[in-house]
Design a protein around this motif. Structure first.
Motif, PDB file in Angstrom:
ATOM      1  N   GLY A 120      -2.377  12.687  -6.139  1.00  0.00           N
ATOM      2  CA  GLY A 120      -2.039  10.984  -5.965  1.00  0.00           C
ATOM      3  C   GLY A 120      -2.907  10.594  -4.757  1.00  0.00           C
ATOM      4  N   TRP A 121      -3.149  11.311  -3.945  1.00  0.00           N
ATOM      5  CA  TRP A 121      -3.893  10.756  -2.725  1.00  0.00           C
ATOM      6  C   TRP A 121      -5.409  10.546  -3.134  1.00  0.00           C
ATOM      7  CZ3 TRP A 121      -0.388  10.458   1.145  1.00  0.00           C
ATOM      8  CH2 TRP A 121       0.375  11.055   1.160  1.00  0.00           C
ATOM      9  N   GLU A 122      -5.986  11.242  -4.121  1.00  0.00           N
ATOM     10  CA  GLU A 122      -7.261  10.787  -4.513  1.00  0.00           C
ATOM     11  C   GLU A 122      -7.170   9.660  -5.363  1.00  0.00           C
ATOM     12  OE1 GLU A 122      -5.151  13.377  -7.593  1.00  0.00           O
ATOM     13  OE2 GLU A 122      -5.194  13.340  -5.410  1.00  0.00           O
ATOM     14  N   ALA A 123      -6.080   9.432  -6.035  1.00  0.00           N
ATOM     15  CA  ALA A 123      -6.031   8.046  -7.047  1.00  0.00           C
ATOM     16  C   ALA A 123      -6.001   6.840  -6.140  1.00  0.00           C
ATOM     17  CB  ALA A 123      -4.523   8.194  -7.890  1.00  0.00           C
ATOM     18  N   GLY A 164       5.715   5.096 -11.677  1.00  0.00           N
ATOM     19  CA  GLY A 164       5.181   4.874 -10.601  1.00  0.00           C
ATOM     20  C   GLY A 164       3.584   5.783 -10.601  1.00  0.00           C
ATOM     21  N   PRO A 165       3.583   7.036 -10.962  1.00  0.00           N
ATOM     22  CA  PRO A 165       2.219   7.660 -10.865  1.00  0.00           C
ATOM     23  C   PRO A 165       1.255   7.194 -12.041  1.00  0.00           C
ATOM     24  CG  PRO A 165       4.013   9.008 -11.629  1.00  0.00           C
ATOM     25  CD  PRO A 165       4.704   8.015 -10.980  1.00  0.00           C
ATOM     26  N   LEU A 166       2.002   6.918 -13.295  1.00  0.00           N
ATOM     27  CA  LEU A 166       1.240   6.262 -14.401  1.00  0.00           C
ATOM     28  C   LEU A 166       0.401   4.888 -13.883  1.00  0.00           C
ATOM     29  CD1 LEU A 166       3.581   6.682 -17.297  1.00  0.00           C
ATOM     30  CD2 LEU A 166       1.397   7.756 -16.954  1.00  0.00           C
ATOM     31  N   LEU A 174       3.848  10.373   3.547  1.00  0.00           N
ATOM     32  CA  LEU A 174       4.060  11.477   3.755  1.00  0.00           C
ATOM     33  C   LEU A 174       5.767  12.027   4.426  1.00  0.00           C
ATOM     34  CD1 LEU A 174       0.952  12.717   5.774  1.00  0.00           C
ATOM     35  CD2 LEU A 174       1.772  13.810   3.660  1.00  0.00           C
ATOM     36  N   ILE A 175       6.362  11.069   5.114  1.00  0.00           N
ATOM     37  CA  ILE A 175       7.688  10.993   5.567  1.00  0.00           C
ATOM     38  C   ILE A 175       8.491  11.247   4.377  1.00  0.00           C
ATOM     39  CG2 ILE A 175       9.212  10.116   6.862  1.00  0.00           C
ATOM     40  CD1 ILE A 175       7.090   9.444   9.018  1.00  0.00           C
ATOM     41  N   VAL A 176       8.284   9.996   3.569  1.00  0.00           N
ATOM     42  CA  VAL A 176       9.248   9.736   2.485  1.00  0.00           C
ATOM     43  C   VAL A 176       9.443  10.880   1.464  1.00  0.00           C
ATOM     44  CG1 VAL A 176       9.667   8.347   0.566  1.00  0.00           C
ATOM     45  CG2 VAL A 176       9.312   7.220   2.890  1.00  0.00           C
ATOM     46  N   VAL A 177       7.822  11.120   1.151  1.00  0.00           N
ATOM     47  CA  VAL A 177       7.765  12.259  -0.140  1.00  0.00           C
ATOM     48  C   VAL A 177       8.056  13.520   0.610  1.00  0.00           C
ATOM     49  CG1 VAL A 177       6.215  13.556  -1.194  1.00  0.00           C
ATOM     50  CG2 VAL A 177       5.749  11.126  -1.217  1.00  0.00           C
ATOM     51  N   ALA A 200       0.817  -1.247   0.170  1.00  0.00           N
ATOM     52  CA  ALA A 200      -0.117   0.156   0.159  1.00  0.00           C
ATOM     53  C   ALA A 200       0.812   1.277  -0.003  1.00  0.00           C
ATOM     54  CB  ALA A 200      -0.762   0.053   1.275  1.00  0.00           C
ATOM     55  N   THR A 201       1.904   1.090   0.742  1.00  0.00           N
ATOM     56  CA  THR A 201       2.670   2.296   0.733  1.00  0.00           C
ATOM     57  C   THR A 201       3.504   2.497  -0.489  1.00  0.00           C
ATOM     58  OG1 THR A 201       3.255   2.047   3.169  1.00  0.00           O
ATOM     59  CG2 THR A 201       4.976   3.541   2.180  1.00  0.00           C
ATOM     60  N   GLY A 202       3.824   1.523  -1.085  1.00  0.00           N
ATOM     61  CA  GLY A 202       4.702   1.426  -2.347  1.00  0.00           C
ATOM     62  C   GLY A 202       3.731   2.308  -3.331  1.00  0.00           C
ATOM     63  N   ILE A 203       2.415   1.650  -3.382  1.00  0.00           N
ATOM     64  CA  ILE A 203       1.182   2.378  -4.286  1.00  0.00           C
ATOM     65  C   ILE A 203       1.243   3.966  -4.067  1.00  0.00           C
ATOM     66  CG2 ILE A 203      -1.022   2.537  -4.866  1.00  0.00           C
ATOM     67  CD1 ILE A 203      -0.924  -0.356  -4.739  1.00  0.00           C
ATOM     68  N   TYR A 204       1.270   4.277  -2.879  1.00  0.00           N
ATOM     69  CA  TYR A 204       1.072   5.580  -2.182  1.00  0.00           C
ATOM     70  C   TYR A 204       2.204   6.567  -2.840  1.00  0.00           C
ATOM     71  CZ  TYR A 204      -3.023   6.434   0.656  1.00  0.00           C
ATOM     72  OH  TYR A 204      -4.237   6.592   1.331  1.00  0.00           O
ATOM     73  N   ILE A 205       3.360   6.182  -2.436  1.00  0.00           N
ATOM     74  CA  ILE A 205       4.610   6.631  -2.798  1.00  0.00           C
ATOM     75  C   ILE A 205       4.759   6.785  -4.450  1.00  0.00           C
ATOM     76  CG2 ILE A 205       7.223   6.797  -2.784  1.00  0.00           C
ATOM     77  CD1 ILE A 205       6.999   5.391  -0.038  1.00  0.00           C
ATOM     78  N   GLY A 206       4.617   5.843  -4.919  1.00  0.00           N
ATOM     79  CA  GLY A 206       4.505   5.919  -6.529  1.00  0.00           C
ATOM     80  C   GLY A 206       3.484   6.857  -6.892  1.00  0.00           C
ATOM     81  N   ALA A 207       2.433   6.777  -6.474  1.00  0.00           N
ATOM     82  CA  ALA A 207       1.335   7.847  -6.966  1.00  0.00           C
ATOM     83  C   ALA A 207       1.806   9.312  -6.853  1.00  0.00           C
ATOM     84  CB  ALA A 207      -0.028   7.747  -6.230  1.00  0.00           C
ATOM     85  N   ILE A 208       2.409   9.642  -5.455  1.00  0.00           N
ATOM     86  CA  ILE A 208       2.744  11.104  -5.315  1.00  0.00           C
ATOM     87  C   ILE A 208       4.152  11.406  -5.643  1.00  0.00           C
ATOM     88  CG2 ILE A 208       2.915  12.649  -3.434  1.00  0.00           C
ATOM     89  CD1 ILE A 208       0.354  11.330  -3.365  1.00  0.00           C
ATOM     90  N   LEU A 209       5.219  10.494  -5.725  1.00  0.00           N
ATOM     91  CA  LEU A 209       6.445  10.977  -5.938  1.00  0.00           C
ATOM     92  C   LEU A 209       6.483  10.656  -7.553  1.00  0.00           C
ATOM     93  CD1 LEU A 209       8.871  11.690  -4.673  1.00  0.00           C
ATOM     94  CD2 LEU A 209       9.827   9.464  -4.412  1.00  0.00           C
ATOM     95  N   GLY A 210       6.095  11.541  -8.318  1.00  0.00           N
ATOM     96  CA  GLY A 210       6.060  11.409  -9.839  1.00  0.00           C
ATOM     97  C   GLY A 210       7.204  12.161 -10.521  1.00  0.00           C
ATOM     98  N   SER A 211       7.017  11.929 -11.888  1.00  0.00           N
ATOM     99  CA  SER A 211       7.886  12.665 -12.833  1.00  0.00           C
ATOM    100  C   SER A 211       8.016  14.129 -12.704  1.00  0.00           C
ATOM    101  CB  SER A 211       7.668  12.272 -14.142  1.00  0.00           C
ATOM    102  OG  SER A 211       6.412  12.686 -14.701  1.00  0.00           O
ATOM    103  N   GLY A 212       7.029  14.643 -11.916  1.00  0.00           N
ATOM    104  CA  GLY A 212       6.976  16.199 -11.937  1.00  0.00           C
ATOM    105  C   GLY A 212       8.062  16.662 -11.207  1.00  0.00           C
TER     106      GLY A 212
END
Length: 442
Positions: free
Chosen positions: A203-206, A284-286, A229-232, A17-29
């Motif tokens: 990403g939180w909404e995704a 990740g975000p994709l 939140l900590i990692v990002v 779940a954390t991997g999915i979260y971080i992958g969603a937030i920590l993106g190519s932006g």
């Protein structure tokens, strides 16, 4: 009400779940937006990153709380249904589902440009890499959430290591004078930078659309939120501060700031590491947004506001193949338009950011009605909702995209009600704070 403590024994655990979260937030932006934000606000753009991180904390926890109460593939659209009824939820659903064809190509192109830079290729190489990254995101979801979550958890570990390396090797070249003047365009420009940077915090909404796939949604969503939140926070602030301190006046003109950081400390060795970081940051975000949107499409179809065929495979553990295929087709049409020069990356990022900001504001407004009044979470969503509306107002011309999508959703919803395919009876009890009823701690 359905028991909010039921668990899906075959679902995803807290680390996936954390991997999915971080992958969603920590993106190519993060590969390009430090430079774009610096153009807008100079070193003061750091304030925009920090403020968005602070205000995303109540956003993240309110979404985790509401998803834990009633895990549903509708995600924020489901929250909006509970709070305001199906008419409003159709608008929220359209904004998220149809934002993907804007945001995904921009994400792919950002990653493709980095890969092309690392490999010494030109525009053709960048577009080919972007197309492969987009295809990988859809292919990963076609094989199911379990396998894609394993892949994402592994890649997140690699990614965080690479970004930490970029900061560490560039740190010796940092100069305090690069932070002066701190706000060359005034502090008002921080608001404009924040509206662009929301692309990095969406990403939180995704993940709300994937809550039903978790083993223990109520428990695991909270834990995964804290870890994310900590990692990002550490990664974003570390990378942006290093970019300002090391690249200085050259940051606004840099097309590849993270690559420039790696090259400062590693020289020619940086090229392959840059390519890997770009690929992982893009995938990740994709992967997460496509997963969430494809399930949302199936849910919207079952509600009658998208064609019924899209509802196939919408149950937990299944693959919403038709919704996924439609999303892929729209995304590649949008990507083709960008490749042909008919749509700029800034337009796509602006449109996607405006849609995601509007969806987030919708979700937070739902939290005001669904969470227990007077609780910390309730006060948090009120503040965060106000901030999201303020950020949305800075979107400028990009506001046209969510306005047009919202109008389309209202029109389709009205047609569905006339045909009797939209169940208005489901709106009974709208706005009731179910967390109070169920004794959920908010």
């Amino acid at each position: 009400m359905e028991n909010n403590r039921t668990s899906n024994k075959s679902g995803l655990g807290v680390f996936r779940a954390t991997g999915i979260y971080i992958g969603a937030i920590l993106g190519s932006g993060v590969l390009v937006l430090p430079a774009i934000a610096a153009q807008e606000a100079g070193p003061a753009s750091l304030l925009a990153w920090a403020l968005l991180l602070v205000f995303c904390t109540p956003v993240a926890f309110s979404f985790a709380e509401m998803s834990g109460q009633q895990p549903d593939a509708g995600g924020i659209a489901h929250f909006v249904t509970r709070a305001f009824g199906r008419r409003a939820s159709a608008v929220a659903g359209y904004l998220f589902y149809f934002a993907i064809p804007f945001g995904a190509p921009a994400t792919g192109v950002i990653g493709g440009n980095y890969i092309a830079h690392a490999l010494g290729g030109g525009r053709g190489t960048a577009l080919a890499a972007a197309a492969l990254l987009l295809a990988a995101g859809f292919a990963s979801n076609a094989v199911g959430i379990k396998l894609s979550s394993r892949i994402q958890l592994t890649l997140v570990v690699v990614l965080v290591g690479l970004l930490a390396l970029a900061v560490a090797v560039a740190a010796p070249y940092a100069k305090a004078e690069n932070f002066e003047p701190f706000a060359p365009h005034g502090y008002w420009a921080v608001g404009g930078a924040a509206s662009l940077l929301f692309f990095c915090f969406a990403g939180w909404e995704a993940v709300t659309h994937l809550a039903a796939e978790f083993r223990h949604p109520e428990r695991d969503l909270r834990r995964a939120t804290w870890l994310t939140l900590i990692v990002v926070g550490v990664v974003y602030i570390g990378v942006v501060a290093a970019a300002v301190a090391v690249l200085g006046p050259g940051l606004p003109g840099s097309a590849v700031p993270v690559a420039d950081l790696l090259e400062k400390g590693l020289g020619g060795v940086a090229a392959p590491l840059t390519a890997v970081a770009a690929a992982v940051l893009t995938f990740g975000p994709l992967n997460t947004f496509i997963a969430g949107a494809s399930r949302l499409g199936a849910k919207l179809a079952s509600d009658g506001v998208l064609p019924r065929r899209l509802a196939r495979g919408g149950a937990p553990g299944q693959v919403p193949a038709v919704s996924l295929a439609v999303l892929a087709a729209l995304t590649f049409v949008s990507f083709g338009a960008a490749a042909a020069g008919l749509a700029s990356m800034q337009f796509q990022i602006g449109a996607a950011s405006a849609c995601f900001t509007a969806v987030t504001a919708f979700g937070l407004a739902s939290g005001v009605r669904l969470l227990r009044p007077g609780s910390a979470a309730w006060y948090g969503v009120i503040v965060a909702a106000a901030v999201m509306v303020l950020v949305l107002l800075f979107s400028g011309w990009a506001l046209l995209v969510p306005v047009l999508l919202g109008a389309a959703a209202v029109a389709v919803g009205g047609h569905a009600r006339r045909r009797g395919t939209l169940d208005d009876a489901a709106d009974e009890g709208v706005g009731k704070p179910e967390a109070q009823e169920a004794g959920v701690r908010t």
